[in-house]
Design an enzyme around this catalytic site. Structure first.
Site, PDB file in Angstrom:
ATOM      1  N   LYS A   9       0.672  -1.103   0.243  1.00  0.00           N
ATOM      2  CA  LYS A   9       0.037   0.243  -0.158  1.00  0.00           C
ATOM      3  C   LYS A   9       0.382   1.299  -0.177  1.00  0.00           C
ATOM      4  CE  LYS A   9      -3.999  -2.084   1.971  1.00  0.00           C
ATOM      5  NZ  LYS A   9      -4.922  -1.952   3.240  1.00  0.00           N
ATOM      6  N   TYR A  49     -11.836  -2.424  -4.084  1.00  0.00           N
ATOM      7  CA  TYR A  49     -13.091  -2.514  -2.885  1.00  0.00           C
ATOM      8  C   TYR A  49     -14.411  -2.412  -2.988  1.00  0.00           C
ATOM      9  CZ  TYR A  49      -8.136  -2.679   0.010  1.00  0.00           C
ATOM     10  OH  TYR A  49      -6.854  -2.614   0.560  1.00  0.00           O
ATOM     11  N   ARG A  85      -1.253 -14.022   4.496  1.00  0.00           N
ATOM     12  CA  ARG A  85      -2.026 -14.174   5.411  1.00  0.00           C
ATOM     13  C   ARG A  85      -1.061 -13.798   7.485  1.00  0.00           C
ATOM     14  NH1 ARG A  85      -6.464 -10.243   4.054  1.00  0.00           N
ATOM     15  NH2 ARG A  85      -6.574 -10.127   6.807  1.00  0.00           N
ATOM     16  N   ASN A 112      -2.096   0.564   6.906  1.00  0.00           N
ATOM     17  CA  ASN A 112      -1.436  -0.853   7.120  1.00  0.00           C
ATOM     18  C   ASN A 112      -0.678  -1.988   6.032  1.00  0.00           C
ATOM     19  OD1 ASN A 112      -3.513  -1.733   5.675  1.00  0.00           O
ATOM     20  ND2 ASN A 112      -4.350  -2.514   7.352  1.00  0.00           N
ATOM     21  N   HIS A 115      -2.135  -5.636   1.707  1.00  0.00           N
ATOM     22  CA  HIS A 115      -3.653  -5.832   1.198  1.00  0.00           C
ATOM     23  C   HIS A 115      -3.240  -7.667   1.107  1.00  0.00           C
ATOM     24  CE1 HIS A 115      -7.242  -7.060  -0.511  1.00  0.00           C
ATOM     25  NE2 HIS A 115      -5.863  -7.615  -1.891  1.00  0.00           N
ATOM     26  N   GLU A 126      -9.598 -10.794  -8.041  1.00  0.00           N
ATOM     27  CA  GLU A 126      -8.129  -9.672  -8.006  1.00  0.00           C
ATOM     28  C   GLU A 126      -6.974  -9.893  -8.408  1.00  0.00           C
ATOM     29  OE1 GLU A 126      -9.486  -8.892  -3.315  1.00  0.00           O
ATOM     30  OE2 GLU A 126      -7.860  -9.831  -3.408  1.00  0.00           O
TER      31      GLU A 126
HETATM   32  P1  IDP Z   1      -7.978  -6.679   5.687  1.00  0.00           P
HETATM   33  O1  IDP Z   1      -7.005  -5.671   4.853  1.00  0.00           O
HETATM   34  O2  IDP Z   1      -6.972  -7.490   6.875  1.00  0.00           O
HETATM   35  O3  IDP Z   1      -8.134  -8.012   4.835  1.00  0.00           O
HETATM   36  P2  IDP Z   1     -10.337  -5.818   5.454  1.00  0.00           P
HETATM   37  O4  IDP Z   1     -11.471  -6.251   6.769  1.00  0.00           O
HETATM   38  O5  IDP Z   1     -10.936  -6.771   4.459  1.00  0.00           O
HETATM   39  O6  IDP Z   1      -8.470  -6.115   6.260  1.00  0.00           O
HETATM   40  O7  IDP Z   1     -10.523  -4.505   5.047  1.00  0.00           O
HETATM   41  C1  IDP Z   1      -9.803  -3.682   3.877  1.00  0.00           C
HETATM   42  C2  IDP Z   1      -8.873  -2.546   4.587  1.00  0.00           C
HETATM   43  O8  IDP Z   1      -9.907  -1.935   5.294  1.00  0.00           O
HETATM   44  C3  IDP Z   1      -7.741  -3.069   5.803  1.00  0.00           C
HETATM   45  O9  IDP Z   1      -7.037  -3.926   5.087  1.00  0.00           O
HETATM   46  C4  IDP Z   1      -8.016  -1.790   6.702  1.00  0.00           C
HETATM   47  O10 IDP Z   1      -6.718  -1.134   5.777  1.00  0.00           O
HETATM   48  C5  IDP Z   1      -8.876  -0.925   5.871  1.00  0.00           C
HETATM   49  N1  IDP Z   1      -9.971  -0.894   7.640  1.00  0.00           N
HETATM   50  C6  IDP Z   1     -10.602  -2.360   8.004  1.00  0.00           C
HETATM   51  N2  IDP Z   1     -11.438  -2.105   8.889  1.00  0.00           N
HETATM   52  C7  IDP Z   1     -10.867  -0.545   9.197  1.00  0.00           C
HETATM   53  C8  IDP Z   1     -11.479   0.004  10.410  1.00  0.00           C
HETATM   54  O11 IDP Z   1     -12.519  -0.557  11.213  1.00  0.00           O
HETATM   55  N3  IDP Z   1     -11.458   1.637  10.333  1.00  0.00           N
HETATM   56  C9  IDP Z   1     -10.325   1.628   9.052  1.00  0.00           C
HETATM   57  N4  IDP Z   1     -10.215   0.904   8.125  1.00  0.00           N
HETATM   58  C10 IDP Z   1     -10.464  -0.137   8.050  1.00  0.00           C
HETATM   59 MG    MG Z   2      -9.221  -8.403   3.368  1.00  0.00          MG
END
Ligand code: IDP
Ligand code: MG
Length: 137
Positions: A9, A49, A85, A112, A115, A126
């Site tokens: 990212k 997304y 993961r 974070n 992805h 994807e």
């Molecule tokens: P993942 O990336 O670990 O699979 P997902 O639940 O698929 O997590 O969420 C996609 C992305 O959305 C996350 O990587 C994060 O950047 C963002 N995200 C998820 N939950 C939150 C939240 O509660 N607040 C802000 N951003 C979030």
């Molecule tokens: Mg995800």
């Protein structure tokens, strides 16, 4: 052999840790079957997304994903999806296990670092979103 999609990212690209993150994959038995650095458009990020379009953080997520270039890669190997993961760590870096990519390189749940596809079905969608079959080897 399994394939999954990884995105480094904008926060991690800006930090200059593309090489360090790709090394985590290669050092843990995941082959980089395809990779490209690119700037996502808003339409790209919204489409990628789309599953999260109803979530309250969708707008912030799209804004963040287009805030700078990303590196999209296809990772290939045995159990590539779950392995990636595990290497990534929890979505919230504060909860990510020590030694994971997010624990080491991410700031917060918005920025974070990486992805990774979360299911075989989503991985196929994807991968096809970013790469044609002839770009993957
Ligand atoms: P993942 O990336 O670990 O699979 P997902 O639940 O698929 O997590 O969420 C996609 C992305 O959305 C996350 O990587 C994060 O950047 C963002 N995200 C998820 N939950 C939150 C939240 O509660 N607040 C802000 N951003 C979030
Ligand atoms: Mg995800």
């Amino acid at each position: 052999m399994e394939r999954t999609l990884s995105i480094i990212k904008p926060d991690a690209v800006a930090k200059g840790v593309i090489g360090k993150i790709l090394d985590r994959f290669e050092s843990n038995g995941l082959k980089i079957a395809a990779t490209r650095k690119m700037q996502l458009s808003r339409a790209d990020a919204e489409a990628f997304y789309a599953v999260h379009s109803e979530r309250p953080f969708f707008g912030d997520l799209v804004d963040f994903m287009i805030s700078g270039p990303v590196v999209v890669s296809v990772l290939e190997g045995e159990n590539a999806l779950i392995k990636n993961r595990q290497l990534m760590g929890a979505t919230n870096p504060k909860e990510a296990e020590a030694g994971t990519i997010r624990a080491d390189f991410a700031e917060n749940i918005d920025a974070n670092a990486v992805h990774g596809s979360d299911s075989a079905e989503n991985a196929a969608v994807e991968i096809a979103f970013f790469f044609s079959e002839r770009e993957i080897s």
